[in-house]
Design a protein around this motif. Structure first.
Motif, PDB file in Angstrom:
ATOM      1  N   ILE A  18      -4.121  18.334   4.148  1.00 37.00           N
ATOM      2  CA  ILE A  18      -5.868  18.759   4.838  1.00 37.00           C
ATOM      3  C   ILE A  18      -6.421  19.424   4.060  1.00 37.00           C
ATOM      4  O   ILE A  18      -5.971  20.140   3.411  1.00 37.00           O
ATOM      5  CB  ILE A  18      -5.393  19.667   5.646  1.00 37.00           C
ATOM      6  N   THR A  19      -8.030  17.950   3.256  1.00 36.25           N
ATOM      7  CA  THR A  19      -8.082  17.871   1.983  1.00 36.25           C
ATOM      8  C   THR A  19      -9.326  19.772   2.505  1.00 36.25           C
ATOM      9  O   THR A  19     -10.540  19.114   2.050  1.00 36.25           O
ATOM     10  CB  THR A  19      -8.976  17.275   1.489  1.00 36.25           C
ATOM     11  N   ILE A  20      -9.190  20.714   2.791  1.00 36.34           N
ATOM     12  CA  ILE A  20     -10.256  20.728   3.123  1.00 36.34           C
ATOM     13  C   ILE A  20      -9.379  22.937   2.485  1.00 36.34           C
ATOM     14  O   ILE A  20      -8.374  23.245   2.748  1.00 36.34           O
ATOM     15  CB  ILE A  20     -10.717  21.029   4.871  1.00 36.34           C
ATOM     16  N   PRO A  21     -10.653  23.399   1.812  1.00 33.64           N
ATOM     17  CA  PRO A  21     -10.070  24.065   1.008  1.00 33.64           C
ATOM     18  C   PRO A  21      -9.677  25.367   2.205  1.00 33.64           C
ATOM     19  O   PRO A  21     -10.824  26.157   2.919  1.00 33.64           O
ATOM     20  CB  PRO A  21     -12.005  24.624  -0.196  1.00 33.64           C
ATOM     21  N   ARG A  22      -9.639  26.675   1.224  1.00 35.01           N
ATOM     22  CA  ARG A  22      -8.846  28.120   2.125  1.00 35.01           C
ATOM     23  C   ARG A  22      -9.674  28.800   1.506  1.00 35.01           C
ATOM     24  O   ARG A  22     -10.237  28.137   0.050  1.00 35.01           O
ATOM     25  CB  ARG A  22      -7.390  28.328   1.784  1.00 35.01           C
TER      26      ARG A  22
ATOM     27  N   VAL B 235     -15.288  22.854  10.393  1.00 30.34           N
ATOM     28  CA  VAL B 235     -16.357  22.100  11.351  1.00 30.34           C
ATOM     29  C   VAL B 235     -17.651  21.080  10.310  1.00 30.34           C
ATOM     30  O   VAL B 235     -17.751  19.761   9.962  1.00 30.34           O
ATOM     31  CB  VAL B 235     -16.604  22.166  12.722  1.00 30.34           C
ATOM     32  N   GLU B 236     -18.493  22.033   9.313  1.00 30.67           N
ATOM     33  CA  GLU B 236     -19.139  21.541   8.197  1.00 30.67           C
ATOM     34  C   GLU B 236     -18.825  20.266   7.497  1.00 30.67           C
ATOM     35  O   GLU B 236     -19.372  20.068   6.613  1.00 30.67           O
ATOM     36  CB  GLU B 236     -19.580  22.608   8.223  1.00 30.67           C
ATOM     37  N   HIS B 237     -17.445  20.763   7.179  1.00 34.24           N
ATOM     38  CA  HIS B 237     -16.816  20.438   6.046  1.00 34.24           C
ATOM     39  C   HIS B 237     -16.730  18.690   5.697  1.00 34.24           C
ATOM     40  O   HIS B 237     -16.671  18.234   6.895  1.00 34.24           O
ATOM     41  CB  HIS B 237     -15.306  21.155   5.989  1.00 34.24           C
ATOM     42  N   PRO B 238     -17.373  17.682   5.025  1.00 33.72           N
ATOM     43  CA  PRO B 238     -17.650  16.152   5.157  1.00 33.72           C
ATOM     44  C   PRO B 238     -16.130  15.549   6.063  1.00 33.72           C
ATOM     45  O   PRO B 238     -16.190  14.533   6.119  1.00 33.72           O
ATOM     46  CB  PRO B 238     -18.317  15.985   3.885  1.00 33.72           C
ATOM     47  N   ASN B 239     -14.947  16.792   5.090  1.00 37.09           N
ATOM     48  CA  ASN B 239     -13.361  15.954   5.181  1.00 37.09           C
ATOM     49  C   ASN B 239     -13.445  16.274   7.019  1.00 37.09           C
ATOM     50  O   ASN B 239     -12.250  15.859   7.299  1.00 37.09           O
ATOM     51  CB  ASN B 239     -12.155  16.721   4.150  1.00 37.09           C
TER      52      ASN B 239
ATOM     53  N   THR C  31      10.498   8.149   5.345  1.00 40.81           N
ATOM     54  CA  THR C  31       9.763   9.089   5.190  1.00 40.81           C
ATOM     55  C   THR C  31       8.329   8.342   4.386  1.00 40.81           C
ATOM     56  O   THR C  31       8.102   8.002   5.191  1.00 40.81           O
ATOM     57  CB  THR C  31       9.832   8.887   3.133  1.00 40.81           C
ATOM     58  N   PRO C  32       7.984  10.064   5.626  1.00 40.46           N
ATOM     59  CA  PRO C  32       6.211  10.145   5.771  1.00 40.46           C
ATOM     60  C   PRO C  32       5.582   9.034   4.628  1.00 40.46           C
ATOM     61  O   PRO C  32       5.609   9.807   3.725  1.00 40.46           O
ATOM     62  CB  PRO C  32       6.344  11.127   6.440  1.00 40.46           C
ATOM     63  N   ALA C  33       4.655   8.332   5.047  1.00 42.38           N
ATOM     64  CA  ALA C  33       3.355   7.390   4.351  1.00 42.38           C
ATOM     65  C   ALA C  33       2.321   9.516   4.288  1.00 42.38           C
ATOM     66  O   ALA C  33       2.459   9.763   5.017  1.00 42.38           O
ATOM     67  CB  ALA C  33       3.000   6.655   4.734  1.00 42.38           C
ATOM     68  N   THR C  34       2.015   9.463   3.053  1.00 43.16           N
ATOM     69  CA  THR C  34       1.460  10.311   2.676  1.00 43.16           C
ATOM     70  C   THR C  34       0.088   9.871   2.455  1.00 43.16           C
ATOM     71  O   THR C  34      -0.557   8.493   2.118  1.00 43.16           O
ATOM     72  CB  THR C  34       1.493  10.925   0.936  1.00 43.16           C
ATOM     73  N   VAL C  35      -1.131  10.475   3.585  1.00 41.31           N
ATOM     74  CA  VAL C  35      -2.386   9.805   3.519  1.00 41.31           C
ATOM     75  C   VAL C  35      -3.130  11.342   3.140  1.00 41.31           C
ATOM     76  O   VAL C  35      -3.180  12.463   3.532  1.00 41.31           O
ATOM     77  CB  VAL C  35      -2.699   9.879   5.473  1.00 41.31           C
ATOM     78  N   ARG C  36      -4.074  10.526   2.240  1.00 42.16           N
ATOM     79  CA  ARG C  36      -5.187  11.923   1.842  1.00 42.16           C
ATOM     80  C   ARG C  36      -6.755  11.284   2.085  1.00 42.16           C
ATOM     81  O   ARG C  36      -7.176   9.876   1.566  1.00 42.16           O
ATOM     82  CB  ARG C  36      -4.574  11.751  -0.065  1.00 42.16           C
ATOM     83  N   ILE C  37      -6.701  12.248   2.644  1.00 42.59           N
ATOM     84  CA  ILE C  37      -8.808  11.736   2.827  1.00 42.59           C
ATOM     85  C   ILE C  37      -9.044  12.869   1.846  1.00 42.59           C
ATOM     86  O   ILE C  37      -9.210  14.078   3.027  1.00 42.59           O
ATOM     87  CB  ILE C  37      -8.687  12.081   4.577  1.00 42.59           C
ATOM     88  N   ASP C  38     -10.245  12.744   1.847  1.00 44.00           N
ATOM     89  CA  ASP C  38     -11.218  13.101   0.783  1.00 44.00           C
ATOM     90  C   ASP C  38     -12.584  12.578   0.728  1.00 44.00           C
ATOM     91  O   ASP C  38     -12.571  11.703  -0.477  1.00 44.00           O
ATOM     92  CB  ASP C  38     -10.390  13.810  -0.887  1.00 44.00           C
ATOM     93  N   LYS C  39     -13.198  12.885   1.484  1.00 47.63           N
ATOM     94  CA  LYS C  39     -14.671  12.604   0.932  1.00 47.63           C
ATOM     95  C   LYS C  39     -15.788  13.159  -0.240  1.00 47.63           C
ATOM     96  O   LYS C  39     -15.992  12.643  -0.099  1.00 47.63           O
ATOM     97  CB  LYS C  39     -15.699  12.165   2.318  1.00 47.63           C
TER      98      LYS C  39
END
Lengths: 277, 301
Positions: B227-231, B239-243, B274-282
């Protein structure tokens, strides 16, 4: 317009029913025939003595007043106050009852916790439970020898089953989640038993104890009629032999009152351990 | 270097009642880092709760194992706190007692006053103060009960906190409030958390990483979505974050379609799933469609 609460209306109706019942009872008892009209022969054969009959409530109340104003007098083996007789009965009931609790509750715990123990002991419980407690009496008298101890044994054997079954049922039915809470907090077996299983099963266990004390009180009267000597059951039978029906009716009422008080005590205990989920 | 929590070749089979065996999941292998908040998402029956119970030590896997902090997980422990879906408060104890009995179990050397002070502090952290903590759980609302359960778990500082659909029985508004409380308390304590949920938005709000499970039987942990949304995160701002919607769409697609397509394929014995890593970062690059490929490849192999 005067409005009464539900409780007040119920109390009023109770009093009314009591008064009507007592009046009807009083009216239903025919008055004794006057003695003067008897022939000499009749007087000689004892017909002049008052005939035994069911006493009217007024006589019972008079008897109750007399007995309860001095409940603990002791004038020899066959003439003791009602307080002493009831005291003996309560002593026997409580002794047998607590011995039964001492066996039934730990054993019930074991049976409730272990499916193997439950299945292994179930046939014995099912066979022993329906036996009338009085059926044990001859065997108890023979083996134990002492009539006092036999009466206590009969109370023991009749009190044990409801407590045993309810404890096992309550313990087996403790929610898995609560056990898991104990497990995830690393509580030991004893700690889990006392802080989680016992309070969780307590309402069911106390219900079993309440049923048991009721049965024990029912049985003690019959047991004392058999063993004799002292106790409220013996008192009833003794007064029957004396054909003193007033005392019989009075002691029947006392049996009811004491039974109610015993039940009420366990009702209080039950309210204390009950919880809402 | 092994991760803090390492789940290795975990397999669970149950007898199916007809003489055969039902494989719930097999060879599940993944890790959780210290301080990480990992959420596992999947349909009912995919074995999420079974995994949770194995992590808690309440159930035994058919094969495979769990290693936490260098030690194998064997049986339940105070090091692994659990918040159950139905709160599992003891109804005969007051709210405070429900927390303090756990604290007393954790710190047997503490005095009663210390235990109470510690418990009261953690109840206050989830917003339960004053008269409320003397009440029985039955006198509390569902939300308050779950707060007590959360306070009980956090008060024990477990090395790993397991949350089993903690908000499943709550209404949406209450759920939101308690999610915020959970984020707040988690932010203060750097607690490692492993949580089950059905709720996608909840998962995005709370998680560092979301593990996606395919449908059971023979479920697998197929993907690990970062989850590429900063804390710190806030439900109205994320919800405003592009990702946000990119991640959300990916999750919805997975649960709606791919979890079914990927399910039911037995895997080779001994081969770790092993799960595949998915990174979504717009925010950094445009979404790379190649990112999702490993998961699909794993199925084809």
């Amino acid at each position: 317009m005067l409005t009464l609460s539900l409780n007040q209306r119920a109390a009023l109706l109770s009093v009314l029913l009591l008064v009507v019942g007592l009046l009807a009872w009083e009216a239903a008892i025919p008055a004794q025939k006057a003695v003067g009209e008897l022939t000499e022969y009749e007087i000689l054969t004892g017909a002049g003595a008052p005939k035994a009959g069911v006493p009217p409530p007024s006589q019972v109340i008079a008897k109750a007043w007399e007995q309860l104003s001095d409940p603990f007098y002791d004038a020899g083996p066959n003439d003791k106050g009602i307080g002493i007789q009831i005291g003996y009965s309560i002593y026997r009931v409580l002794t047998g009852y607590f011995l039964a609790a001492l066996v039934a509750i730990p054993l019930g715990f074991l049976i409730g916790m272990s499916p193997v123990a439950y299945k292994a002991l179930n046939p014995f419980i099912q066979v022993l439970r329906p036996i009338s407690p009085l059926a044990w009496m001859p065997l108890a008298l023979f083996i134990i020898g002492d009539s006092e101890a036999s009466a206590i044994f009969v109370i023991f054997i009749c009190s044990i089953w409801p407590m045993l079954i309810n404890t096992a049922f309550g313990v087996a039915g403790v929610r898995e989640d609560w056990i898991n809470v104990a497990r995830t907090h690393e509580l030991g077996a004893l700690k889990t038993a006392f802080t989680v299983i016992l309070p969780a099963a307590a309402p069911t266990i106390v219900t079993g104890m309440r049923i048991s004390i009721g049965i024990a009180w029912l049985v003690i009267v019959a047991a004392e009629m058999l063993v004799g000597g002292t106790g409220i059951g013996y008192y009833v039978w003794n007064e029957w032999n004396n054909l003193d029906l007033t005392s019989v009716v009075f002691s029947i009422l006392m049996i009811g009152v004491v039974g109610m008080l015993l039940d009420a005590m366990f009702g209080l205990l039950q309210r204390r351990v009950t919880y809402v989920e | 270097m092994k991760p803090f929590l390492s789940i290795e070749n975990l397999t669970q089979r149950f007898p199916d009642g007809a003489g055969g065996e039902l494989t719930v999941f097999e060879e599940a292998t993944f890790g959780v880092e210290k301080g990480e908040f990992v959420v596992i998402l999947g349909h009912s029956g995919c074995g999420k709760s079974t995994i949770m119970n194995i992590l808690a030590g309440l159930a035994e896997p058919t094969s495979g194992g769990v290693i936490m902090d260098g030690q194998e997980v064997k049986g339940p422990s105070l090091d692994r706190g659990v918040v159950f879906q139905n709160y599992s408060l003891l109804p005969w104890l007051s709210t405070l007692k429900n927390v303090s009995f756990g604290v007393a179990a954790r710190h047997p050397e503490w005095t009663k006053a210390e235990v109470e002070a510690h418990s009261t502090k953690f109840l206050a952290m989830v917003g339960l103060e004053g008269d409320v903590i003397r009440r029985k759980p039955s006198q509390l609302s569902g939300g308050m009960r779950q707060r007590v359960s959360i306070a009980r778990a956090f008060a024990n500082h477990p090395k790993l906190l397991l949350l089993d659909e903690p908000f499943g029985a709550l209404d949406a508004l209450t759920r939101g409030t308690i999610q915020d409380e959970l984020l707040k308390i988690w932010g203060q304590m750097e607690q490692t958390v492993f949580m089950i949920t059905h709720d996608i938005d909840e998962a995005i709000l709370l998680a560092d990483r979301i593990l996606l499970m395919t449908n059971g039987p023979q479920a697998r942990v197929a993907e690990s979505v970062e989850i590429t949304i900063p804390r710190p995160r806030n439900r109205t701002e994320i919800v405003e974050h592009p990702n946000y919607y990119a991640i959300r769409n990916h999750l919805v697609q997975f649960l709606g379609k791919r979890s079914k397509e990927l399910s039911g394929k037995p895997s080779a014995p001994g081969q770790a799933n092993t799960p595949a890593t998915v990174r979504i970062d717009k925010a950094q690059t445009t979404e790379d469609p190649e990112d999702t490929q490993p998961a699909l490849r794993a199925v084809n192999s």
